[in-house]
Design a protein around this motif. Sequence first.
Motif, PDB file in Angstrom:
ATOM      1  N   PHE A  73       0.891  -1.164   0.000  1.00  0.00           N
ATOM      2  CA  PHE A  73       0.000   0.000   0.000  1.00  0.00           C
ATOM      3  C   PHE A  73       0.921   1.203   0.000  1.00  0.00           C
ATOM      4  O   PHE A  73       1.421   1.579   1.067  1.00  0.00           O
ATOM      5  CB  PHE A  73      -0.890   0.013   1.237  1.00  0.00           C
ATOM      6  CG  PHE A  73      -1.805  -1.168   1.357  1.00  0.00           C
ATOM      7  CD1 PHE A  73      -2.973  -1.252   0.590  1.00  0.00           C
ATOM      8  CD2 PHE A  73      -1.510  -2.208   2.231  1.00  0.00           C
ATOM      9  CE1 PHE A  73      -3.825  -2.344   0.708  1.00  0.00           C
ATOM     10  CE2 PHE A  73      -2.363  -3.293   2.350  1.00  0.00           C
ATOM     11  CZ  PHE A  73      -3.519  -3.365   1.582  1.00  0.00           C
ATOM     12  N   GLY A  74       1.179   1.778  -1.154  1.00  0.00           N
ATOM     13  CA  GLY A  74       2.168   2.858  -1.213  1.00  0.00           C
ATOM     14  C   GLY A  74       3.508   2.323  -0.736  1.00  0.00           C
ATOM     15  O   GLY A  74       4.003   1.311  -1.228  1.00  0.00           O
ATOM     16  N   ASP A  75       4.052   2.966   0.304  1.00  0.00           N
ATOM     17  CA  ASP A  75       5.347   2.541   0.844  1.00  0.00           C
ATOM     18  C   ASP A  75       5.237   1.375   1.817  1.00  0.00           C
ATOM     19  O   ASP A  75       6.233   0.799   2.223  1.00  0.00           O
ATOM     20  CB  ASP A  75       6.005   3.707   1.612  1.00  0.00           C
ATOM     21  CG  ASP A  75       6.467   4.797   0.674  1.00  0.00           C
ATOM     22  OD1 ASP A  75       6.568   4.509  -0.541  1.00  0.00           O
ATOM     23  OD2 ASP A  75       6.710   5.933   1.146  1.00  0.00           O
ATOM     24  N   VAL A  76       4.009   1.081   2.250  1.00  0.00           N
ATOM     25  CA  VAL A  76       3.835   0.031   3.271  1.00  0.00           C
ATOM     26  C   VAL A  76       3.829  -1.343   2.604  1.00  0.00           C
ATOM     27  O   VAL A  76       3.002  -1.615   1.724  1.00  0.00           O
ATOM     28  CB  VAL A  76       2.515   0.234   4.051  1.00  0.00           C
ATOM     29  CG1 VAL A  76       2.324  -0.874   5.081  1.00  0.00           C
ATOM     30  CG2 VAL A  76       2.492   1.595   4.714  1.00  0.00           C
ATOM     31  N   ARG A  77       4.775  -2.186   3.033  1.00  0.00           N
ATOM     32  CA  ARG A  77       4.820  -3.552   2.497  1.00  0.00           C
ATOM     33  C   ARG A  77       4.065  -4.457   3.464  1.00  0.00           C
ATOM     34  O   ARG A  77       4.670  -5.056   4.350  1.00  0.00           O
ATOM     35  CB  ARG A  77       6.267  -4.006   2.354  1.00  0.00           C
ATOM     36  CG  ARG A  77       6.999  -3.198   1.324  1.00  0.00           C
ATOM     37  CD  ARG A  77       8.484  -3.414   1.368  1.00  0.00           C
ATOM     38  NE  ARG A  77       9.076  -2.632   0.301  1.00  0.00           N
ATOM     39  CZ  ARG A  77       9.826  -3.143  -0.674  1.00  0.00           C
ATOM     40  NH1 ARG A  77      10.091  -4.432  -0.699  1.00  0.00           N
ATOM     41  NH2 ARG A  77      10.300  -2.365  -1.614  1.00  0.00           N
ATOM     42  N   ALA A  78       2.745  -4.493   3.311  1.00  0.00           N
ATOM     43  CA  ALA A  78       1.906  -5.261   4.237  1.00  0.00           C
ATOM     44  C   ALA A  78       2.236  -6.745   4.140  1.00  0.00           C
ATOM     45  O   ALA A  78       2.325  -7.460   5.142  1.00  0.00           O
ATOM     46  CB  ALA A  78       0.435  -5.021   3.927  1.00  0.00           C
ATOM     47  N   VAL A  79       2.414  -7.238   2.918  1.00  0.00           N
ATOM     48  CA  VAL A  79       2.879  -8.608   2.673  1.00  0.00           C
ATOM     49  C   VAL A  79       4.068  -8.467   1.734  1.00  0.00           C
ATOM     50  O   VAL A  79       4.011  -7.743   0.749  1.00  0.00           O
ATOM     51  CB  VAL A  79       1.762  -9.481   2.057  1.00  0.00           C
ATOM     52  CG1 VAL A  79       2.291 -10.851   1.679  1.00  0.00           C
ATOM     53  CG2 VAL A  79       0.595  -9.616   3.026  1.00  0.00           C
ATOM     54  N   ASP A  80       5.141  -9.170   2.076  1.00  0.00           N
ATOM     55  CA  ASP A  80       6.408  -8.829   1.425  1.00  0.00           C
ATOM     56  C   ASP A  80       7.186 -10.066   0.977  1.00  0.00           C
ATOM     57  O   ASP A  80       8.287 -10.336   1.446  1.00  0.00           O
ATOM     58  CB  ASP A  80       7.240  -8.001   2.422  1.00  0.00           C
ATOM     59  CG  ASP A  80       8.397  -7.293   1.749  1.00  0.00           C
ATOM     60  OD1 ASP A  80       8.347  -7.128   0.522  1.00  0.00           O
ATOM     61  OD2 ASP A  80       9.340  -6.918   2.460  1.00  0.00           O
ATOM     62  N   GLY A  81       6.551 -10.873   0.122  1.00  0.00           N
ATOM     63  CA  GLY A  81       7.263 -12.032  -0.409  1.00  0.00           C
ATOM     64  C   GLY A  81       6.940 -13.292   0.378  1.00  0.00           C
ATOM     65  O   GLY A  81       7.801 -13.883   1.011  1.00  0.00           O
ATOM     66  N   LEU A  82       5.681 -13.695   0.317  1.00  0.00           N
ATOM     67  CA  LEU A  82       5.212 -14.840   1.099  1.00  0.00           C
ATOM     68  C   LEU A  82       5.063 -16.035   0.157  1.00  0.00           C
ATOM     69  O   LEU A  82       4.362 -15.952  -0.848  1.00  0.00           O
ATOM     70  CB  LEU A  82       3.859 -14.469   1.701  1.00  0.00           C
ATOM     71  CG  LEU A  82       3.411 -15.072   3.012  1.00  0.00           C
ATOM     72  CD1 LEU A  82       4.464 -14.921   4.087  1.00  0.00           C
ATOM     73  CD2 LEU A  82       2.099 -14.420   3.457  1.00  0.00           C
ATOM     74  N   SER A  83       5.749 -17.136   0.480  1.00  0.00           N
ATOM     75  CA  SER A  83       5.601 -18.365  -0.299  1.00  0.00           C
ATOM     76  C   SER A  83       5.323 -19.504   0.665  1.00  0.00           C
ATOM     77  O   SER A  83       6.069 -19.701   1.624  1.00  0.00           O
ATOM     78  CB  SER A  83       6.884 -18.680  -1.082  1.00  0.00           C
ATOM     79  OG  SER A  83       7.138 -17.681  -2.038  1.00  0.00           O
ATOM     80  N   LEU A  84       4.261 -20.228   0.410  1.00  0.00           N
ATOM     81  CA  LEU A  84       3.967 -21.399   1.241  1.00  0.00           C
ATOM     82  C   LEU A  84       2.912 -22.268   0.559  1.00  0.00           C
ATOM     83  O   LEU A  84       2.150 -21.795  -0.275  1.00  0.00           O
ATOM     84  CB  LEU A  84       3.494 -20.984   2.630  1.00  0.00           C
ATOM     85  CG  LEU A  84       2.199 -20.191   2.730  1.00  0.00           C
ATOM     86  CD1 LEU A  84       1.026 -21.098   3.065  1.00  0.00           C
ATOM     87  CD2 LEU A  84       2.350 -19.130   3.809  1.00  0.00           C
ATOM     88  N   THR A  85       2.926 -23.534   0.927  1.00  0.00           N
ATOM     89  CA  THR A  85       1.930 -24.473   0.419  1.00  0.00           C
ATOM     90  C   THR A  85       1.331 -25.201   1.609  1.00  0.00           C
ATOM     91  O   THR A  85       2.052 -25.536   2.542  1.00  0.00           O
ATOM     92  CB  THR A  85       2.591 -25.520  -0.500  1.00  0.00           C
ATOM     93  OG1 THR A  85       3.346 -24.823  -1.483  1.00  0.00           O
ATOM     94  CG2 THR A  85       1.563 -26.393  -1.184  1.00  0.00           C
ATOM     95  N   ALA A  86       0.031 -25.425   1.581  1.00  0.00           N
ATOM     96  CA  ALA A  86      -0.616 -26.199   2.642  1.00  0.00           C
ATOM     97  C   ALA A  86      -1.499 -27.252   2.004  1.00  0.00           C
ATOM     98  O   ALA A  86      -2.391 -26.922   1.216  1.00  0.00           O
ATOM     99  CB  ALA A  86      -1.446 -25.287   3.536  1.00  0.00           C
ATOM    100  N   ALA A  87      -1.223 -28.515   2.310  1.00  0.00           N
ATOM    101  CA  ALA A  87      -2.077 -29.603   1.835  1.00  0.00           C
ATOM    102  C   ALA A  87      -3.432 -29.491   2.529  1.00  0.00           C
ATOM    103  O   ALA A  87      -3.556 -28.845   3.571  1.00  0.00           O
ATOM    104  CB  ALA A  87      -1.429 -30.939   2.158  1.00  0.00           C
ATOM    105  N   ALA A  88      -4.434 -30.118   1.936  1.00  0.00           N
ATOM    106  CA  ALA A  88      -5.779 -30.056   2.514  1.00  0.00           C
ATOM    107  C   ALA A  88      -5.828 -30.795   3.844  1.00  0.00           C
ATOM    108  O   ALA A  88      -5.170 -31.808   4.031  1.00  0.00           O
ATOM    109  CB  ALA A  88      -6.771 -30.653   1.529  1.00  0.00           C
ATOM    110  N   GLY A  89      -6.603 -30.252   4.763  1.00  0.00           N
ATOM    111  CA  GLY A  89      -6.856 -30.920   6.040  1.00  0.00           C
ATOM    112  C   GLY A  89      -6.108 -30.297   7.198  1.00  0.00           C
ATOM    113  O   GLY A  89      -4.941 -29.937   7.077  1.00  0.00           O
TER     114      GLY A  89
END
Length: 300
Positions: free
Chosen positions: A19-35
């Motif tokens: 959001f402008g200069d604010v990096r609210a989320v900054d490079g998130l990588s993940l995987t979650a299997a179901a359950g």
Amino acid sequence: METIPSSPALALTGVAKHFGDVRAVDGLSLTAAAGGAIALLGPNGAGKSTTVSLLLGLARPTAGTVRVLGGTPEQAVAQGRVGAMLQQGELMPELTIGELVGFVRGLYPRPLPLSEILDLADLGSLVKRRAKGLSGGQAQRVRFALAVAGAPDLLVLDEPTAAMDVESRRRFWDGMRAYAAGGRTVLFATHYLEEADQNADRVLVIARGRLAADGTPAEIKATAGGRLVTFRLGDQPAAGLDALPGVTSVEIRDGVARLRTDDAALTTAALYRGTTLEVHDLEVSGGHLEDAFLALTRES
Ligand SMILES: Nc1ncnc2c1ncn2[C@@H]1O[C@H](COP(=O)(O)OP(=O)(O)OP(=O)(O)O)[C@@H](O)[C@H]1O
């Protein structure tokens, strides 16, 4: 609609939301299997709500891709496969709880039976009450009922117990765990450490928009490294404390020494026998999620 069991419930790749200069989320990588139940744990402003918005398709990432149940978040939501309980949400004030839950269930192709919804959300005694007179905690239970009504494969809860008292919380988590036990995935955002510890199979610790740790509650606790020996040092010199057996780090603050150790018994014995220090108010603690959380989310 087909469910594709091989698709992960969540797959985020290099996701950023600025959001402008604010990096609210900054490079998130993940995987979650179901359950199972996943906690998104982080301090205020860590990026939890923004991540939730991205998963629900309410916000679009500045960079990266978000996949939910094998498709885009918009597709998963449109298929009725995602349920959400957000921090706020107006309930229709004039309807009874029974009418409201019945109405929302009717919007979904394969809803849960009404009795199961009322059971999960512990609403049996409130069926005939109107939404307008409910307490904050009761209203949260109704929001939970509406979120599970469509039997979603993924249930997303943003700080769900914010307005609940201790007893309501306990019953709420019972309902959540019962829901997750059926092979469905629940992701909840919280900054209550004990909620993540007690109710999640996996904890994603997020700080400043990044993943700081990812594991079972036990694994996250282990990252804080063993146990903590604290005692009142007063004005005595701290020299040599870091050489005591087992000690991995020493912190002195306000006259209190905090020794992190791999072997609390050995450290404590050496403290008494191997030094001339006067040791007051000795405590051994640790293995707490709080220690791990503070260590992981501390400003670097
Ligand atoms: N629409 C927006 N415009 C500008 N900044 C925003 C917006 N939404 C969030 N932010 C900022 O992004 C950062 C992350 O916010 P977010 O609400 O995702 O954190 P959070 O972990 O959910 O925090 P909390 O526990 O306080 O709810 C914060 O600095 C916040 O001020």
